[in-house]
Structure formats: C-alpha cells, structure tokens
Design an enzyme around this catalytic site. Structure first.
Site, PDB file in Angstrom:
ATOM      1  N   CYS B 103       0.885  -1.169   0.000  1.00  0.00           N
ATOM      2  CA  CYS B 103       0.000   0.000   0.000  1.00  0.00           C
ATOM      3  C   CYS B 103       0.918   1.213   0.000  1.00  0.00           C
ATOM      4  O   CYS B 103       1.516   1.540   1.022  1.00  0.00           O
ATOM      5  CB  CYS B 103      -0.918   0.018   1.215  1.00  0.00           C
ATOM      6  SG  CYS B 103      -1.886   1.549   1.350  1.00  0.00           S
ATOM      7  N   CYS B 106      -0.757   4.384   2.252  1.00  0.00           N
ATOM      8  CA  CYS B 106      -0.800   4.309   3.722  1.00  0.00           C
ATOM      9  C   CYS B 106      -0.248   2.946   4.093  1.00  0.00           C
ATOM     10  O   CYS B 106       0.921   2.690   3.801  1.00  0.00           O
ATOM     11  CB  CYS B 106      -2.193   4.619   4.295  1.00  0.00           C
ATOM     12  SG  CYS B 106      -3.603   3.970   3.406  1.00  0.00           S
ATOM     13  N   SER B 107      -1.042   2.086   4.705  1.00  0.00           N
ATOM     14  CA  SER B 107      -0.561   0.735   4.979  1.00  0.00           C
ATOM     15  C   SER B 107      -1.736  -0.224   4.970  1.00  0.00           C
ATOM     16  O   SER B 107      -1.856  -1.083   5.847  1.00  0.00           O
ATOM     17  CB  SER B 107       0.176   0.680   6.321  1.00  0.00           C
ATOM     18  OG  SER B 107       1.341   1.486   6.296  1.00  0.00           O
ATOM     19  N   CYS B 108      -2.629  -0.100   3.967  1.00  0.00           N
ATOM     20  CA  CYS B 108      -3.823  -0.943   3.894  1.00  0.00           C
ATOM     21  C   CYS B 108      -3.416  -2.411   3.834  1.00  0.00           C
ATOM     22  O   CYS B 108      -2.452  -2.770   3.142  1.00  0.00           O
ATOM     23  CB  CYS B 108      -4.661  -0.575   2.671  1.00  0.00           C
ATOM     24  SG  CYS B 108      -5.347   1.084   2.785  1.00  0.00           S
TER      25      CYS B 108
END
Lengths: 221, 198
Positions: B103, B106-108
C-alpha cells in the site's frame, strides 16, 4: 493530495528491513493504545475512515515519520479531534506535561464542531445504477491531476496508460467522502501498468495493478 | 508537535496516555473497549486465520476455486471477516507468476486474515520501492525469484484488500490440512516469501 504519504516510487528511504520472526503486534504498549484511540475517535469526531486518512496525509514530516506507524495514528487522531473541536489545540501536550509533573494550564474544552455527515450504509461498498464505463481488457489512462484535497490516485500512476485487469465492486469515492461532500460511489478498476510505462525503458520488467476509481480514468482516444 | 524543532517534542507514549485520559474522563471512549480491541488483535486476529484459508485451499480444490472467484465469501466460510476485510481478492502465486502486495499511500492490509501489518510493510522503503524495483526489494527481504517469473505488484489504493495464495511446496503432498497450517507464513501471504516444506 501531494505529500509525504504518497510514497510510491519516491527515493531516499534506504534499504528495506527484512521480516523479523515473532515481532509482537505492538512493540510498546502505547502503540496498542494509540491504535485503539484512533479507531474509537473516528465516531467521536463524527468523521469517516477517508477523512481520517486525509488527516494522516496532512501531517508534517515529523508527525508522519518520527514516531512510526502508531505515531501517525496518534497524531492523526489529534488533528481530527482538534478540527472537530472535541479537543482544544495543544490540549494533549498540556495534559502530557501535567502527567509528568509539570503544572501547566490546560485549555478549556471547546464546543464540538462535528461535520454534517452521516454514512448511507456501513462500510465502503455500494451499488451504483450505471454500468461500468470501462471493461476488462480496455486500455485506459490515469488522469494527470493533482487535486489539493484527498485522493487515492497515486502520483506515480498519473498520466500513464494501463489495461483494465478486473472491474471491482463500486465503492464510496474517498475524494469527496473525506471532505464530507457526499459518498459519490463509483466503479473501481484494477488497472495493470507495465513497469516501463511507469518508470522508463530501462526498468526491470514487472507489472503493477492499481485500484482506481472511475473518475480517475479516461478513455484512450 | 513541531516540525522545525523550535519546541520540545513530547514522547508518543506520554502523549497517548494524555489523549486516553482526556477522552475517557469525558466518557467519550471506553477504556475497557480499548482493552478488548487490543487483545483481539494481539491474540485472535492474525496470520493464523489466513494460514487456515490457504491450507484449506491447498487440500480442497472446490474451496480453492471459490476462494479465487470470491475471496470475501470463501474466507467468511471459515468464520473470518470484519474491518479492513470488506472485499478481499485472492491471487495465486505459481511457478511462473508471483504476486506481492503493498500500500503505497498508507498501509492498507487485510486485517481479518493477516492481523495488523508488520513493521516492514509500513516501512517507507517498502512502500516506496516495491512499485519501482520489486525484484530488488524481494531479494533484500530474502526471496530470490528466477528471472523468468512474472512479478505483479498489487497496490492497495482502494478498499479492495489483496491476499496471496502461496504455491504449495513440493514434498507436502502427504500432509493433511491441519499439518499444512503451521507452514503458511504471513510473509508468504503478502508475497515477500515462499512457503517452505518442513
């Protein structure tokens, strides 16, 4: 928006860090608290997940990077709770100083200013009445746009041509939902880009799929 | 917070404690609910869930087909679902195709099957470089892929969450579903590792 959060392809970060066996979920107890506070603060502020992500991407470099992932959760929650006037600016720092024994005056609790926002349903998936504008296998171009507000169109894909790999279910459009301007659900497409289209002829060959909302894409004439 | 260093930055642990106090003393957040949420992700929701999905797919061809056709529904058959798992797409790694998930914005991450993301997944170096030089990044992380393997990087820019179905390693033909589960690692289900035979 253009900012530090949009990291795809950016330089200067150094090597990756190989996975560690048995890394704890939360390395330090405060990280779990920050995570939970972020989750539970979203309804307190009357916001949604897109607006929360937009708060994160508006953090400055220090607030975004220096305390890591859960520092981002903490700082995003602070920004959100301040903008919705659940907390006064600097309320957290004042309380933190008092917690460590200083005697500072804390700002008064403000009058909340939650946005005029309510979701039409849970989650982000929605049904839309119009047919998808693009079909699997169709060549499309990601728009070359740089909106000042929230978007999920990463900079590295902008202006580049790819092929629709899969038509995914429709979702709430983050670009408007993050600003409480409506859900505007749209079809989402997993668009496959060739590495040499994205990064130039000398790049190692591979493909990237990016999940893009319909309004991010244009037909190829 | 300051960005120019003009004032002291207070430690995040102290600021987190302050925020929790400010919200709980006004009854806006329930500290017991916070405890339950933290415990949930520390103990119940983690990569073991995804490993069960993978082991089932390796041993049940009909399940594997359902998983690749409708990941969310097939994962729900095993009782897994929830936040950040509203729509999961499963892609299969083979001897010739290697999927890996990132991601960049962000950090999905697919929480119901993998739990919260590990530190390397949230690292700016991983987020920045995986879409630009994946073969190099994978090599740094310990995975050397043959030159003829096609790499497909999955950037999680919408609410679609990606789960990799790793290739079942040779030499595990005699193992049962229950014996396969502990072989399946989080890293293999993100696509930065292969599953190794015991």
């Amino acid at each position: 928006m253009d900012g530090i959060a949009d990291m795809g392809g950016t330089r200067g970060w150094g090597p990756t860090h190989p996975p560690r066996i048995d890394e704890p979920v939360f390395e330090e107890p405060w990280q779990g608290r920050a995570f939970a506070l972020g989750i539970f603060s979203i309804p307190v502020a009357g916001w949604n997940v897109d607006a929360f992500r937009h708060a994160t991407e508006r953090l400055d470099r220090t607030a975004y990077l220096d305390d890591g992932y859960y520092g981002r959760w903490l700082n995003s929650a602070e920004l959100m709770l301040t903008e919705s006037a659940i907390l006064a600016p600097a309320a957290i720092d004042a309380r933190a100083r008092n917690l460590r024994g200083e005697h500072v005056e804390e700002p008064p609790i403000p009058e909340p200013a939650r946005p005029d926002y309510a979701p039409t349903a849970e989650g982000s998936l929605r049904t839309v009445d119009v047919a998808p504008a693009f079909a699997a296998g169709e060549r499309v171009r990601a728009r070359d746009m740089s909106p000042p507000g929230h978007t999920r169109l990463p900079a590295y894909a902008r202006g580049h041509t790819g092929v629709v790999d899969v038509v995914q279910p429709a979702e709430v459009l983050p670009d408007t939902n993050a600003h409480f301007l409506g859900e505007n659900p749209q079809h989402v497409y997993s668009v496959r880009f060739d590495s040499r289209e994205l990064w130039g002829a000398g790049t190692e060959p591979f493909a990237v799929t990016v999940d893009l909302f319909e309004s991010y894409l244009e037909k190829i004439a | 917070m300051t960005s120019d260093g003009s004032a002291e930055r207070l430690p995040p642990a102290l600021r987190t404690e302050a925020l929790e106090q400010l919200l709980t003393e006004r009854g806006l957040v329930d500290p017991d609910a916070m405890d339950r949420l933290i415990t949930q992700y520390e103990t119940n929701v983690g990569p073991l869930n995804g490993a069960k999905v993978v082991a089932r797919a390796w041993t049940d061809p009909a399940y594997r087909r359902r998983l690749l056709d409708d990941g969310t529904a097939a994962i729900a058959e095993l009782g897994f679902g929830g936040p950040q798992g509203e729509y999961v797409v499963v892609v299969e790694n083979t001897a010739t195709t290697h999927n890996v998930v990132v991601c960049t914005l962000c950090s999905c991450y697919p929480w119901p099957v993998l739990g919260l993301p590990p530190s390397w997944y949230k690292d700016p170096a991983y987020r920045a470089r995986m879409v630009r030089e994946p073969r190099t990044v994978l090599s740094e992380m310990g995975l050397e892929l043959p030159g003829d393997v096609e790499i497909i990087v999955r950037d999680s820019t919408s609410e679609v969450r990606w789960l990799v179905l790793p290739e079942r390693p040779a030499g595990t033909e005699g193992l049962t579903e229950e014996q396969l589960v502990p072989l399946v690692t989080r890293d293999a289900m993100v696509g930065v590792a292969r599953v190794e035979a015991p």
